[in-house]
Design an enzyme around this catalytic site. Sequence first.
Site, mmCIF file in Angstrom:
data_model
loop_
_atom_site.group_PDB
_atom_site.id
_atom_site.type_symbol
_atom_site.label_atom_id
_atom_site.label_comp_id
_atom_site.label_asym_id
_atom_site.label_seq_id
_atom_site.Cartn_x
_atom_site.Cartn_y
_atom_site.Cartn_z
ATOM 1 N N SER C 30 0.813 -1.212 0.000
ATOM 2 C CA SER C 30 0.000 0.000 0.000
ATOM 3 C C SER C 30 0.850 1.267 0.000
ATOM 4 O O SER C 30 0.334 2.358 -0.197
ATOM 5 C CB SER C 30 -0.937 0.015 1.211
ATOM 6 O OG SER C 30 -0.195 0.133 2.400
ATOM 7 N N GLY C 31 2.139 1.123 0.209
ATOM 8 C CA GLY C 31 3.019 2.287 0.152
ATOM 9 C C GLY C 31 3.299 2.686 -1.287
ATOM 10 O O GLY C 31 2.853 2.027 -2.230
ATOM 11 N N PHE C 32 4.032 3.780 -1.444
ATOM 12 C CA PHE C 32 4.284 4.272 -2.794
ATOM 13 C C PHE C 32 5.155 3.289 -3.587
ATOM 14 O O PHE C 32 4.861 2.978 -4.744
ATOM 15 C CB PHE C 32 4.944 5.652 -2.749
ATOM 16 C CG PHE C 32 4.042 6.723 -2.223
ATOM 17 C CD1 PHE C 32 2.670 6.692 -2.455
ATOM 18 C CD2 PHE C 32 4.552 7.794 -1.508
ATOM 19 C CE1 PHE C 32 1.831 7.695 -1.976
ATOM 20 C CE2 PHE C 32 3.732 8.805 -1.034
ATOM 21 C CZ PHE C 32 2.369 8.754 -1.263
ATOM 22 N N CYS C 165 17.245 5.672 -2.309
ATOM 23 C CA CYS C 165 16.998 6.613 -3.402
ATOM 24 C C CYS C 165 18.058 7.703 -3.475
ATOM 25 O O CYS C 165 18.626 7.972 -4.531
ATOM 26 C CB CYS C 165 15.606 7.220 -3.282
ATOM 27 S SG CYS C 165 15.194 7.830 -1.632
ATOM 28 N N ASN C 328 12.673 8.844 -7.690
ATOM 29 C CA ASN C 328 13.000 8.106 -6.464
ATOM 30 C C ASN C 328 12.121 6.878 -6.245
ATOM 31 O O ASN C 328 12.548 5.913 -5.615
ATOM 32 C CB ASN C 328 12.889 9.022 -5.242
ATOM 33 C CG ASN C 328 11.489 9.566 -5.064
ATOM 34 O OD1 ASN C 328 10.969 10.205 -5.980
ATOM 35 N ND2 ASN C 328 10.864 9.314 -3.936
#
Lengths: 364, 364, 364, 364
Positions: C30-32, C165, C328
């Site tokens: 569910s994170g980016f 990143c 990123n």
Amino acid sequence: MRTGHEVPRERRAVTDGGEPTLTASVVGASGFAGGELCRLLTGHPNFELVQATSREYENKTLGYVHPNLRGVDVRFSSPEDLDSVDVLFASTPHGVSMEHIDAFRDAAGTVVDLSADFRLDEADAYDEWYDGHTAPEHLADAAYALPELGRETLEGADLIASGGCNATATMLALKPLVDSGVITPDDQVVADLKVGSSEGGAGGGAASSHPERSGVVRPYAPTGHRHEAEIQQELGLSLSFTVHAVDMTRGAAATCHAFPSERVTTGDLWGAYREAYDDEPFVRLVAGGGGVYRYPEPKAVAGTNHAEVGFELDPENGRVVAFSAIDNVMKGAAGQAVHAANVALGLDETAGLEFQGLHPVGSP
Amino acid sequence: MRTGHEVPRERRAVTDGGEPTLTASVVGASGFAGGELCRLLTGHPNFELVQATSREYENKTLGYVHPNLRGVDVRFSSPEDLDSVDVLFASTPHGVSMEHIDAFRDAAGTVVDLSADFRLDEADAYDEWYDGHTAPEHLADAAYALPELGRETLEGADLIASGGCNATATMLALKPLVDSGVITPDDQVVADLKVGSSEGGAGGGAASSHPERSGVVRPYAPTGHRHEAEIQQELGLSLSFTVHAVDMTRGAAATCHAFPSERVTTGDLWGAYREAYDDEPFVRLVAGGGGVYRYPEPKAVAGTNHAEVGFELDPENGRVVAFSAIDNVMKGAAGQAVHAANVALGLDETAGLEFQGLHPVGSP
Amino acid sequence: MRTGHEVPRERRAVTDGGEPTLTASVVGASGFAGGELCRLLTGHPNFELVQATSREYENKTLGYVHPNLRGVDVRFSSPEDLDSVDVLFASTPHGVSMEHIDAFRDAAGTVVDLSADFRLDEADAYDEWYDGHTAPEHLADAAYALPELGRETLEGADLIASGGCNATATMLALKPLVDSGVITPDDQVVADLKVGSSEGGAGGGAASSHPERSGVVRPYAPTGHRHEAEIQQELGLSLSFTVHAVDMTRGAAATCHAFPSERVTTGDLWGAYREAYDDEPFVRLVAGGGGVYRYPEPKAVAGTNHAEVGFELDPENGRVVAFSAIDNVMKGAAGQAVHAANVALGLDETAGLEFQGLHPVGSP
Amino acid sequence: MRTGHEVPRERRAVTDGGEPTLTASVVGASGFAGGELCRLLTGHPNFELVQATSREYENKTLGYVHPNLRGVDVRFSSPEDLDSVDVLFASTPHGVSMEHIDAFRDAAGTVVDLSADFRLDEADAYDEWYDGHTAPEHLADAAYALPELGRETLEGADLIASGGCNATATMLALKPLVDSGVITPDDQVVADLKVGSSEGGAGGGAASSHPERSGVVRPYAPTGHRHEAEIQQELGLSLSFTVHAVDMTRGAAATCHAFPSERVTTGDLWGAYREAYDDEPFVRLVAGGGGVYRYPEPKAVAGTNHAEVGFELDPENGRVVAFSAIDNVMKGAAGQAVHAANVALGLDETAGLEFQGLHPVGSP
């Protein structure tokens, strides 16, 4: 809704022999409108800010939350212990003011409430649009403040309900059409609004986080926005109201599509808008012309208490497209509240609200 | 570069018995800094704006170009016919002021030039960094204006070269380190800047068009930025200077990575920055602490003449990271110019520059 | 850190007679980065996404959280019950993977971890830069994945630690200088980064709310950023590292100011960068030239697994300004992880990562 | 407007035994839609891009203008010398295609024109909405391409007029209401659009410069937008149409306020929208539900050929608020054109258009 009366002598700003000074406090000073009130009051020639409350930030400086106020030597204090002041501005979420209104009115001769709690005349309307009202006995005292709708009820008022941001933008666009009879209550009117992220308040939730919120055109209230209630009360119009979030921080722009039952000319419209606003210090008419900025834009009024209002006539079908743009934190909240207090207390209307805004400005 | 002298009696603002008033004009008033000058001067207690020139927009109102000035009843006039005024502000592209400097000085007792034309002491330096100078005989008269570097040369100056935006941001971050001896000319210093689109001026080209410019982190001057010249002259530092365009309209943020030859403590740094800026009305120290705004940010000073300055010490290698943030149109241009004029003419330094800025503000 | 070995036959993608297919799961979907992994895997010719976990959104569709995935018929499931798959991608906050690493490795022959948990070779380094490591026995197995630093350790790896990143952006800019000997460990190197709001993750706090976060240039890690640890390990450089938040959602741009002890020419630099990257499918050299996009920019690689790398030589002092720009969420996280998995499993390196990006694109 | 016919054998993509390949060219390849066409065609399984023309950038690489295409080994060539291809995409300003249509059709069996030049059936309509048409003899051949309105006329078409971005957004929102009879030509319909800066094209003027354009809500076509003409032709509706510029680069969002003469239920609306779009590969219905993205948003489809469509019923007055969101450069231009070409040439409809978009994405 109360009718206006003369400003009691003891509450009038002293005007003989120099700058009158009244004491003021802000309840709910850590929010966006609360911070703006602190900024306006500390720069106002007639007010001295003596208290700014915040439960969460008690004892922190104003600048801890509002970086632009780092130079202001005031700390947040608890809302439990209100100073006695001439004017108290309440900038708290819906429902808080009605709970504390007795304390507010005990503390100050004039209370200006920025929430929706005292905007509607009838307790029944709260049941319909909000939750039930817990202090309905104060409703009759409250003067609704969109000064451009009329100053009479504001002069000398001791409880002022400052109008909602989106309602303000919409009513400023439509008032000249209503006053002039171009639009009547039976006519179709659509108000399509575009607003900035500050309307979601400080903090915000997932939808307000920058990665989700930036760059949006997001329908956040397709129907049933509560500000319809005050528009209906003040203008007598039941309109179709839809609000979108767009990528700016401050600003509310209303595009109203109105369908008069009788055709009007552009000249009629100029007449109506000039009649309504020629003497208004905070309204600018912007309708066509040349250059980059040909209609009302939030950018052009960002940071100010000004509203831009304009219109265009659709030759195809007689539709009147009425535009307005305001800074929702200023003309839609803190600036409107100070403006109303200025009127209520017999001060110069524009005192403390002279900032002209910036050009260029990015996302306001 | 001239040394300061007393303000001649006849050019001083009258201060007895009320608000002194001086006449002012703006040459190049359709640009961003020019518009901001018009705004500041019309709101300034001691200046009356009597002329604003623009070849392109002659006879248009100021509000045609600068929508925030729609309420100001002034029209652009031709730069060919300059009024005689107390102060003339020239806000034209590089090379224009040197061409017209005789006319400017004939028209006004005090000329404040916002371009680079009179910033460097030596004509040779122009040959190196810019093109050849066509009016080098005026260079010795010109006082460089970053008031925080010293007021002596500004008081009574009749030709003022207002410092460049990126140079201003950088020098404000570094001056305390230089003054205190933390940094010496032999030390390594990198200045990495992030600036807004208004630095490209009104109009702009393809790179400034919204679709290309929005959302960028764009190295636009990796090396060889001309503002290095004035930093070298004023601070005596040859630093490594790189400028990036980022997505804001106003604002310049400098991050300076300085490597002192001798280790310093955080206490030393606080001492140096306080010593430098404690009495400065337009500089705020912001270094760590809590909340959202812990270091200098352009947002926090947008629209104002304030600068935020701060620092952090890198425990790993003794590096000093010095930050500053300004509004390039204000502290980096128009505000700085008015500030300098206030000093030059013996006015209150902060007159007309009191705006505290906004919170929240989007992309400033 | 493990050394490479041959990909075991049973874990290799079947390549004879058609498209090989491996099963894959995403923990923390569910994170980016997790959402991006789901997007990449569902569009990848060799992977089938069979599980995507999220405690908070269990049973919701992927599209509930990631609107771009509304057409994907997969629902979040509980992380408690992991499917057996060929490859498991773990995209969870720091500290979670080390806690669950045994379960991850039981569930999948190849684990690609996007957190910092297995990036450093030595448990001591975790004590210094993070908290103590709770599963140090796996550290020796883990291959650090920035494929451009070398594929040897990745081929056949069964535990991969995908690089951070900001470390990725920085190392891509500097690697050619290190490899060619232009920069040695004793040389001064400053890395000044500008990053987007997605680095703060989904949800975010007050500082990530749109009104506070939009339009910023905000120093968020002036010193002591944890990614320094992996840069030091992988490149052998102790650099001065400062990270700023700027107004974009995706993107990390590194500007590295390097001071070689011996002067180099622009030709030397071209040689070094070409040597390093001419065969790299995901690195583009962008150094000067004409047009609007003359140096690396995050906009130009938004949504892609590409990195842009470039440089400029400062003739004044021999400084090398090395730039890089990545997305990123892609090259800095999900794309890098898929790239590493492609290498580890003997697939086409660019499989599933072909998207070329967009022009124009706003704030990426 | 022509009716569909079978795809001539010799123009059909070869589908036996592997990937069919057709040659394609882009006239006007330096613009935003032109660049997007180049990207789509180079990634398309059935097309080979053999020519991309630009007068201004002749001999430059595509990547000189479109940084995302830096890896594509194609250079702009002169539009004077057109290669013979299977499909020619013309992406030039209004009026150019009508001037060169004979050359275009000589060069290619299938011409897809992205301008407005061949969208209207009647030459008279051009006189009314645009300037006079100089090649009206081709109008009868042209098939209007919004594939969701019907594929029949597109299959085998040799001249395709790809629909306008704002018309596309609006018609996608309204088509189900028209098809189901909820809305009839006599009903009141307001379409209020919010669009990104790429609609102004590459280059742009003063109004498109970043300082003026960022952060706006700017009414740029209050009335009289030319796309009304194609909506009227294709849907038979005369609506009230107003377009605003907002701060994004890509994207068009339509909010249509429709007033059916007979009350409908939410169930009726679901039925109408599902009937219209359940089989459409590029349309997603998004109407309420939970999470952050509850209605159509341009962000959710940025970079893709997808449209999001949704609605809400106003219980107060029976108004239907119909929303749609597209990427104007993709579904509103280049993606739509490729989609139409896919249909015209008997290819897989979604070929080359599979990109799912990104989350998060900033200002698309």
